[in-house]
Design an enzyme around this catalytic site. Structure first.
Site, PDB file in Angstrom:
ATOM      1  N   ASP A 130      -5.590  -2.640 -11.415  1.00 37.70           N
ATOM      2  CA  ASP A 130      -5.643  -4.106 -11.399  1.00 37.70           C
ATOM      3  C   ASP A 130      -5.872  -4.564  -9.963  1.00 37.70           C
ATOM      4  O   ASP A 130      -5.441  -3.884  -9.012  1.00 37.70           O
ATOM      5  CB  ASP A 130      -4.342  -4.722 -11.923  1.00 37.70           C
ATOM      6  CG  ASP A 130      -4.424  -6.242 -11.994  1.00 37.70           C
ATOM      7  OD1 ASP A 130      -5.040  -6.750 -12.950  1.00 37.70           O
ATOM      8  OD2 ASP A 130      -3.905  -6.918 -11.083  1.00 37.70           O
ATOM      9  N   GLU A 132      -6.084  -8.231  -7.307  1.00 37.88           N
ATOM     10  CA  GLU A 132      -5.928  -9.670  -7.098  1.00 37.88           C
ATOM     11  C   GLU A 132      -7.017 -10.099  -6.126  1.00 37.88           C
ATOM     12  O   GLU A 132      -7.365  -9.353  -5.193  1.00 37.88           O
ATOM     13  CB  GLU A 132      -4.542 -10.001  -6.530  1.00 37.88           C
ATOM     14  CG  GLU A 132      -3.374  -9.562  -7.405  1.00 37.88           C
ATOM     15  CD  GLU A 132      -3.386 -10.195  -8.782  1.00 37.88           C
ATOM     16  OE1 GLU A 132      -3.882 -11.340  -8.908  1.00 37.88           O
ATOM     17  OE2 GLU A 132      -2.922  -9.541  -9.740  1.00 37.88           O
ATOM     18  N   HIS A 271       0.697 -11.300 -12.026  1.00 40.19           N
ATOM     19  CA  HIS A 271      -0.311 -11.679 -11.036  1.00 40.19           C
ATOM     20  C   HIS A 271      -0.060 -11.028  -9.678  1.00 40.19           C
ATOM     21  O   HIS A 271      -0.466 -11.554  -8.651  1.00 40.19           O
ATOM     22  CB  HIS A 271      -0.401 -13.208 -10.897  1.00 40.19           C
ATOM     23  CG  HIS A 271      -0.740 -13.883 -12.191  1.00 40.19           C
ATOM     24  ND1 HIS A 271      -1.949 -13.701 -12.828  1.00 40.19           N
ATOM     25  CD2 HIS A 271      -0.019 -14.721 -12.976  1.00 40.19           C
ATOM     26  CE1 HIS A 271      -1.952 -14.407 -13.947  1.00 40.19           C
ATOM     27  NE2 HIS A 271      -0.802 -15.024 -14.062  1.00 40.19           N
ATOM     28  N   ASP A 276       0.909  -5.918 -12.850  1.00 40.21           N
ATOM     29  CA  ASP A 276      -0.086  -6.034 -13.914  1.00 40.21           C
ATOM     30  C   ASP A 276      -0.569  -4.659 -14.370  1.00 40.21           C
ATOM     31  O   ASP A 276      -0.907  -4.463 -15.540  1.00 40.21           O
ATOM     32  CB  ASP A 276      -1.262  -6.882 -13.443  1.00 40.21           C
ATOM     33  CG  ASP A 276      -0.925  -8.363 -13.390  1.00 40.21           C
ATOM     34  OD1 ASP A 276       0.211  -8.721 -13.751  1.00 40.21           O
ATOM     35  OD2 ASP A 276      -1.787  -9.167 -12.979  1.00 40.21           O
TER      36      ASP A 276
END
Length: 290
Positions: A130, A132, A271, A276
């Site tokens: 994952d 961001e 998040h 995540d």
């Protein structure tokens, strides 16, 4: 939701009952819009009263095929083949003297069953990933990368790195992730270094992520190219796509899928890349067990 029902060799009473909810556009063919509760009740009423007659029902569904169907009193029956709805014809039982042709057909069915058992999601090892970012556009940048190495369903390794950003983070990203310019300035590394370490951690393993091809890999491949690395050639498995095939959710974001599967999570940790990843790992393991 659009529903189509076909009936054959059925009592007149059943046909008469259906006209309360649906239009009979041809003999034994009924069409209309029903919610799922009424649809299921109507189908149950048909099956209880049709006696030796046959019935089929097709209706819209929130899956990859965008439809589902049911069959009653037929030589055919619906089967789920790795999240795709197909129809299988039932073979007659003719005892030990089964014709050779039927044996061949049965062998083919058995072969399909074996293939289904060997699902493309049955991975002994994979890496859940994952990222961001500063936003959703191609001009935005990665600010955090997370990954979990998984073997036989268990997490055996973790990777997480913050990435320096040349511009100030948008307020909505700070509010969403809790990552600030100060945090990136103190703990962040250059994107080239982050990508190098990430690639080393993943190796050639399959990458599992939620919307991984459309979002995560798009940013990661761009970062690879911009920093002189070749594109990543890892296979990917997308939990959003799997959920669309196997579940009937109102929404398919990671949080909604986790809630549908009754997976517990900490709302305050979402998040962030590693959190995540953990949720994606749980979702993937639950989805492939269905």
């Amino acid at each position: 939701m659009m529903v189509v029902i076909t009936l054959s060799n059925c009592p007149a009473k059943v046909r008469g009952d259906l006209t309360k909810w649906l239009f009979e556009i041809d003999t034994g063919v009924f069409v209309g819009n029903l919610n799922s509760r009424v649809r299921d009740a109507v189908w149950e009423r048909i099956c209880d009263n049709i006696k030796s007659g046959r019935a089929s029902m097709a209706f819209g569904a929130n899956n990859e095929q965008k439809l589902d169907f049911r069959i009653h009193n037929s030589d055919w029956e619906p089967i789920d083949y790795d999240g795709i709805k197909l129809v299988k014809r039932l073979l007659p039982d003719v005892g030990e003297h089964k014709p050779e042709k039927l044996k061949i057909v049965q062998q083919h069915i058995n072969s399909l069953s074996q293939r289904k058992k060997k699902s493309p999601y049955d991975l002994d090892r994979y890496v859940a990933i994952d990222i961001e970012t500063t936003g959703l556009e191609d001009t935005d940048r990665i600010i955090e990368i997370g990954a979990l190495r998984v073997e036989n369903g268990l997490v055996v390794g973790k990777f997480c790195v913050l990435v320096k950003c040349e511009t100030s983070l948008p307020k909505e990203i700070v509010d969403l992730t809790g990552i600030t310019d100060e945090i990136l300035g103190e703990r962040g590394v250059e994107i080239g270094e982050a990508i190098k370490k990430f690639r080393e951690f993943c190796g050639e393993e399959t990458l599992v992520g939620h919307n991984v091809e459309v979002f995560d890999m798009r940013f990661l491949q761009s970062a690879c190219i911009m920093n002189g690395f070749p594109p990543m050639r890892n296979n990917t498995k997308d939990t959003m796509l799997i959920a669309r095939r196997r579940l009937d959710c109102d929404r398919y974001d990671l949080k909604s899928v986790a809630e549908y599967l009754e997976i517990e999570y900490n709302q305050s940790e979402l998040h962030r890349a590693l959190a995540d990843c953990k949720l994606t790992h749980c979702v993937f393991e639950k989805l492939r067990s269905l």
